[in-house]
Design a protein around this motif. Structure first.
Motif, PDB file in Angstrom:
ATOM      1  N   ALA A 101      58.186  55.135  40.993  1.00 60.95           N
ATOM      2  CA  ALA A 101      57.628  56.138  40.076  1.00 60.95           C
ATOM      3  C   ALA A 101      58.211  55.974  38.674  1.00 60.95           C
ATOM      4  CB  ALA A 101      57.901  57.541  40.613  1.00 60.95           C
ATOM      5  N   ALA A 102      59.502  55.740  38.590  1.00 60.97           N
ATOM      6  CA  ALA A 102      60.138  55.534  37.280  1.00 60.97           C
ATOM      7  C   ALA A 102      59.609  54.273  36.607  1.00 60.97           C
ATOM      8  CB  ALA A 102      61.657  55.454  37.452  1.00 60.97           C
ATOM      9  N   GLU A 103      59.445  53.210  37.369  1.00 54.63           N
ATOM     10  CA  GLU A 103      58.926  51.959  36.820  1.00 54.63           C
ATOM     11  C   GLU A 103      57.493  52.128  36.309  1.00 54.63           C
ATOM     12  OE1 GLU A 103      59.266  49.190  39.981  1.00 54.63           O
ATOM     13  OE2 GLU A 103      61.460  49.119  39.930  1.00 54.63           O
ATOM     14  N   LEU A 104      56.679  52.865  37.053  1.00 53.94           N
ATOM     15  CA  LEU A 104      55.283  53.031  36.670  1.00 53.94           C
ATOM     16  C   LEU A 104      55.150  53.877  35.407  1.00 53.94           C
ATOM     17  CD1 LEU A 104      52.417  52.288  37.471  1.00 53.94           C
ATOM     18  CD2 LEU A 104      52.344  54.331  38.918  1.00 53.94           C
ATOM     19  N   ALA A 105      55.980  54.901  35.276  1.00 59.40           N
ATOM     20  CA  ALA A 105      55.965  55.714  34.056  1.00 59.40           C
ATOM     21  C   ALA A 105      56.376  54.879  32.845  1.00 59.40           C
ATOM     22  CB  ALA A 105      56.882  56.922  34.217  1.00 59.40           C
ATOM     23  N   GLU A 106      57.369  54.046  33.011  1.00 61.15           N
ATOM     24  CA  GLU A 106      57.825  53.187  31.920  1.00 61.15           C
ATOM     25  C   GLU A 106      56.779  52.128  31.596  1.00 61.15           C
ATOM     26  OE1 GLU A 106      60.359  51.825  28.938  1.00 61.15           O
ATOM     27  OE2 GLU A 106      60.458  53.658  30.149  1.00 61.15           O
ATOM     28  N   ALA A 303      55.184  51.654  47.942  1.00 64.79           N
ATOM     29  CA  ALA A 303      56.002  51.707  46.731  1.00 64.79           C
ATOM     30  C   ALA A 303      56.704  50.373  46.486  1.00 64.79           C
ATOM     31  CB  ALA A 303      57.021  52.839  46.837  1.00 64.79           C
ATOM     32  N   ALA A 304      57.205  49.762  47.544  1.00 65.52           N
ATOM     33  CA  ALA A 304      57.840  48.447  47.405  1.00 65.52           C
ATOM     34  C   ALA A 304      56.834  47.412  46.903  1.00 65.52           C
ATOM     35  CB  ALA A 304      58.431  48.012  48.743  1.00 65.52           C
ATOM     36  N   ALA A 305      55.623  47.460  47.458  1.00 65.05           N
ATOM     37  CA  ALA A 305      54.574  46.547  47.006  1.00 65.05           C
ATOM     38  C   ALA A 305      54.232  46.802  45.550  1.00 65.05           C
ATOM     39  CB  ALA A 305      53.329  46.711  47.877  1.00 65.05           C
ATOM     40  N   GLY A 306      54.163  48.065  45.153  1.00 67.99           N
ATOM     41  CA  GLY A 306      53.825  48.412  43.782  1.00 67.99           C
ATOM     42  C   GLY A 306      54.841  47.902  42.780  1.00 67.99           C
ATOM     43  N   SER A 307      56.114  48.047  43.089  1.00 72.32           N
ATOM     44  CA  SER A 307      57.161  47.555  42.187  1.00 72.32           C
ATOM     45  C   SER A 307      57.043  46.047  41.990  1.00 72.32           C
ATOM     46  CB  SER A 307      58.543  47.904  42.737  1.00 72.32           C
ATOM     47  OG  SER A 307      58.791  49.291  42.674  1.00 72.32           O
ATOM     48  N   ALA A 308      56.857  45.329  43.091  1.00 78.29           N
ATOM     49  CA  ALA A 308      56.724  43.871  42.998  1.00 78.29           C
ATOM     50  C   ALA A 308      55.451  43.488  42.254  1.00 78.29           C
ATOM     51  CB  ALA A 308      56.734  43.257  44.396  1.00 78.29           C
ATOM     52  N   ALA A 309      54.380  44.254  42.461  1.00 78.46           N
ATOM     53  CA  ALA A 309      53.114  43.947  41.810  1.00 78.46           C
ATOM     54  C   ALA A 309      53.217  44.114  40.293  1.00 78.46           C
ATOM     55  CB  ALA A 309      52.009  44.839  42.371  1.00 78.46           C
ATOM     56  N   LEU A 310      53.884  45.170  39.829  1.00 79.18           N
ATOM     57  CA  LEU A 310      54.027  45.375  38.388  1.00 79.18           C
ATOM     58  C   LEU A 310      54.725  44.186  37.739  1.00 79.18           C
ATOM     59  CD1 LEU A 310      55.018  49.155  38.056  1.00 79.18           C
ATOM     60  CD2 LEU A 310      52.766  48.103  37.757  1.00 79.18           C
ATOM     61  N   ARG A 311      55.778  43.706  38.375  1.00 80.26           N
ATOM     62  CA  ARG A 311      56.508  42.558  37.820  1.00 80.26           C
ATOM     63  C   ARG A 311      55.639  41.301  37.821  1.00 80.26           C
ATOM     64  NH1 ARG A 311      60.591  45.224  40.815  1.00 80.26           N
ATOM     65  NH2 ARG A 311      60.234  43.875  42.631  1.00 80.26           N
ATOM     66  N   ALA A 312      54.917  41.088  38.921  1.00 76.58           N
ATOM     67  CA  ALA A 312      54.093  39.888  39.029  1.00 76.58           C
ATOM     68  C   ALA A 312      52.950  39.898  38.010  1.00 76.58           C
ATOM     69  CB  ALA A 312      53.530  39.766  40.444  1.00 76.58           C
ATOM     70  N   VAL A 313      52.343  41.053  37.805  1.00 70.47           N
ATOM     71  CA  VAL A 313      51.253  41.162  36.834  1.00 70.47           C
ATOM     72  C   VAL A 313      51.748  40.826  35.433  1.00 70.47           C
ATOM     73  CG1 VAL A 313      49.783  42.829  35.644  1.00 70.47           C
ATOM     74  CG2 VAL A 313      49.782  42.737  38.140  1.00 70.47           C
ATOM     75  N   GLU A 314      52.932  41.317  35.083  1.00 69.74           N
ATOM     76  CA  GLU A 314      53.480  41.026  33.757  1.00 69.74           C
ATOM     77  C   GLU A 314      53.761  39.534  33.593  1.00 69.74           C
ATOM     78  OE1 GLU A 314      54.194  43.315  30.897  1.00 69.74           O
ATOM     79  OE2 GLU A 314      52.485  43.866  32.157  1.00 69.74           O
ATOM     80  N   GLU A 315      54.304  38.926  34.619  1.00 69.64           N
ATOM     81  CA  GLU A 315      54.607  37.489  34.540  1.00 69.64           C
ATOM     82  C   GLU A 315      53.340  36.654  34.381  1.00 69.64           C
ATOM     83  OE1 GLU A 315      56.752  36.655  38.095  1.00 69.64           O
ATOM     84  OE2 GLU A 315      58.544  37.790  37.497  1.00 69.64           O
ATOM     85  N   LEU A 316      52.241  37.114  34.970  1.00 65.87           N
ATOM     86  CA  LEU A 316      51.004  36.343  34.955  1.00 65.87           C
ATOM     87  C   LEU A 316      50.066  36.730  33.816  1.00 65.87           C
ATOM     88  CD1 LEU A 316      50.322  36.337  38.803  1.00 65.87           C
ATOM     89  CD2 LEU A 316      50.746  34.314  37.393  1.00 65.87           C
ATOM     90  N   ALA A 317      50.482  37.650  32.955  1.00 64.63           N
ATOM     91  CA  ALA A 317      49.600  38.110  31.877  1.00 64.63           C
ATOM     92  C   ALA A 317      49.063  36.962  31.010  1.00 64.63           C
ATOM     93  CB  ALA A 317      50.316  39.149  31.017  1.00 64.63           C
ATOM     94  N   PRO A 318      49.896  35.980  30.595  1.00 66.04           N
ATOM     95  CA  PRO A 318      49.338  34.868  29.812  1.00 66.04           C
ATOM     96  C   PRO A 318      48.271  34.096  30.573  1.00 66.04           C
ATOM     97  CG  PRO A 318      51.734  34.925  29.621  1.00 66.04           C
ATOM     98  CD  PRO A 318      51.372  35.882  30.713  1.00 66.04           C
ATOM     99  N   ARG A 319      48.434  33.994  31.864  1.00 71.97           N
ATOM    100  CA  ARG A 319      47.434  33.309  32.682  1.00 71.97           C
ATOM    101  C   ARG A 319      46.100  34.062  32.627  1.00 71.97           C
ATOM    102  NH1 ARG A 319      45.227  28.969  33.847  1.00 71.97           N
ATOM    103  NH2 ARG A 319      43.913  29.058  35.695  1.00 71.97           N
ATOM    104  N   GLY A 320      46.179  35.389  32.571  1.00 67.92           N
ATOM    105  CA  GLY A 320      44.971  36.193  32.489  1.00 67.92           C
ATOM    106  C   GLY A 320      44.183  35.921  31.230  1.00 67.92           C
ATOM    107  N   VAL A 321      44.875  35.716  30.118  1.00 67.30           N
ATOM    108  CA  VAL A 321      44.192  35.410  28.855  1.00 67.30           C
ATOM    109  C   VAL A 321      43.434  34.094  28.984  1.00 67.30           C
ATOM    110  CG1 VAL A 321      44.519  34.917  26.402  1.00 67.30           C
ATOM    111  CG2 VAL A 321      45.859  36.724  27.502  1.00 67.30           C
TER     112      VAL A 321
END
Length: 472
Positions: A101-106, A303-321
């Motif tokens: 929850a803290a990670e998602l708010a941030e 929640a564990a999946a969500g935390s890992a997913a947020l990190r993975a999405v950020e790492e792959l953001a350039p790939r998305g572009v």
């Protein structure tokens, strides 16, 4: 020792018989047609292997598999939590849930959207948002947008536009007004002064990948603030980088009181949805934490999946572009090559809609794509549109393969589905203006997509009737 997924292909006929007997005969028919008699067996990355051994690309799955299938970081996080605390007591605090929850708010809008409520699917988040808005304001009316899709549970269904899902269940939650996506329609929705909230999708995914115009979104948010109503941004499909931003509504400066996430939030591994809200909207829950609860809210594995997913999405953001650029260029080429078949192409980031001329071509193409090796998603509110939802982990070669499959399938559609013939270059280059989703500005991609979006219609769309494909 248990067999690996590769060694345990399911019995397709048995699976379809069970679906027919215990789930739905209609589903069994559709599944059997889509898979040409095969069913899904296992998947990795952007691919699924079917029971007959065929490997197909997954550019569908209703936007859930943004990270593809079996992302290793998400699987590792869930496995670790499974060993530690598979389910919560619900009477003691859980560190994994609180941390997520803290990670998602941030992640969403630091310092402004500080409160989080967790559910399992998009409807959960919509229901929570609507209930909180009514409790916090003491009002009952909600303003939604024509073409919207917010789910099929009773409260969410009232804000969904399509009569196909509403008509046999009315009366629904009272006081919902749907307005067309034009700035001129906004003032009239607030004349009674009793609006608790407005709810909108920056891009209507199920509504045909209709990109709502920035001027309309600005006007709707401003009117809501002027009249003391909350702004709810449904980013269940568009958020988490799917359309190039963490949340389109935040990036566009709409200052929503709540952002709703879902679908990809669980990393393609766990069901998970969330409402991320301001203190004011969340006040009823802060005062009484039991005013809205569900047994599996904040499930530790999710929640564990969500935390890992947020990190993975950020790492792959350039790939998305990069993928967004490939999809934009490829779809422009395909659209120009099949003007008698394709009416419009629009989208942003990794959410694309291909609209076919009326007459059933979309259903033909959807069915044949599955048979040829590309899974895409239909649009529940606009059956003439199919969606391509590539995962961030797709390679350049896989994106090219998907585009080639679409092109070849369109080329094979019988002439009876075409309007005025076909031929590359028959339409001018600007016939299909596409937004690439590159994060060069908060509203540029929205504007580009809106130029190519067809006007939102009032029609009662229905899904294509099952039938044998005539694409050869």
């Amino acid at each position: 020792m248990s067999a690996s997924p590769e060694d345990a292909a399911p019995d397709a006929r048995g699976v379809l018989d069970q679906v027919r007997s215990h789930l739905s005969p209609g589903l069994a028919l559709v599944y059997g047609m889509n898979g040409a008699g095969a069913v899904e067996s296992h998947g990795k990355g952007a691919r699924i292997v079917l029971s007959d051994g065929r490997s197909v690309l997954d550019f569908g799955s209703y936007a859930v598999t943004l990270l593809g299938r079996g992302h290793p970081d998400v699987l590792k996080a869930v496995a670790g939590e499974l060993d530690a605390m598979a389910v919560s007591t619900r009477v003691l605090a859980n560190g994994t849930t609180a941390g997520f929850a803290a990670e998602l708010a941030e992640y969403t809008d630091p310092g402004r959207l500080t409160r989080v409520w967790l559910g399992l699917n998009g409807c959960d988040a919509v229901e929570a948002a609507l209930k909180l808005a009514r409790l916090a304001t003491g009002r009952t009316r909600v303003v939604a947008v024509e073409g919207a899709y917010h789910g099929k549970s009773m409260g969410a269904l009232a804000t969904t536009w399509s009569r196909r899902y509403r008509r046999s269940l009315e009366p629904l939650l009272g006081g919902v007004t749907h307005i067309p996506a034009v700035p001129e329609a906004v003032p009239g929705a607030f004349t009674d002064g009793d609006v608790a909230a407005v709810i909108m999708e920056p891009v209507q995914g199920e509504g045909g990948v209709a990109v709502l115009p920035p001027r309309f979104l600005d006007a709707l948010a401003a009117a809501a603030r002027e009249h003391g109503a909350f702004v709810i941004a449904d980013e269940i499909q568009t958020g988490l980088g799917r359309c190039g931003e963490r949340a389109l509504s935040v990036a566009a400066g709409l200052r929503p009181d709540a952002v709703l996430f879902g679908k990809a939030l669980g990393g393609g591994v766990q069901p998970l949805a969330a409402l991320v809200a301001t203190e004011d909207l969340y006040a009823p829950l802060a005062k009484d934490p039991f005013v809205h609860t569900t047994t599996f809210s904040g499930h530790p594995l999710a929640a564990a999946a969500g935390s890992a997913a947020l990190r993975a999405v950020e790492e792959l953001a350039p790939r998305g572009v990069r993928l967004a650029e490939l999809m934009a260029g490829g779809l422009r080429r395909i659209a120009r090559g099949h003007p008698g078949l394709i009416a419009d192409v629009r989208g942003r980031g990794l959410l694309w809609g291909v609209e076919f001329h009326p007459g059933g071509a979309a259903g033909e193409v959807l069915l044949e794509l599955s048979r040829r090796g590309l899974v895409v998603s239909p649009c529940l509110g606009r059956p003439e549109v199919i969606r391509l939802l590539p995962p961030l982990v797709a390679t350049d070669e896989e994106a090219g393969e998907a585009l080639d499959l679409l092109d070849a399938t369109c080329a094979a559609v019988p002439d009876e589905f075409r309007r005025g013939g076909s031929g590359a270059g028959a339409e001018p280059d600007d016939r299909f203006p596409l937004g690439t989703g590159a994060p060069a500005g908060p509203s540029r991609g929205l504007e580009n997509g809106a130029e190519g979006a067809a006007a939102v219609r009032r029609g009662e769309g229905t899904s294509p009737a099952p039938g044998r494909s005539r694409v050869r």
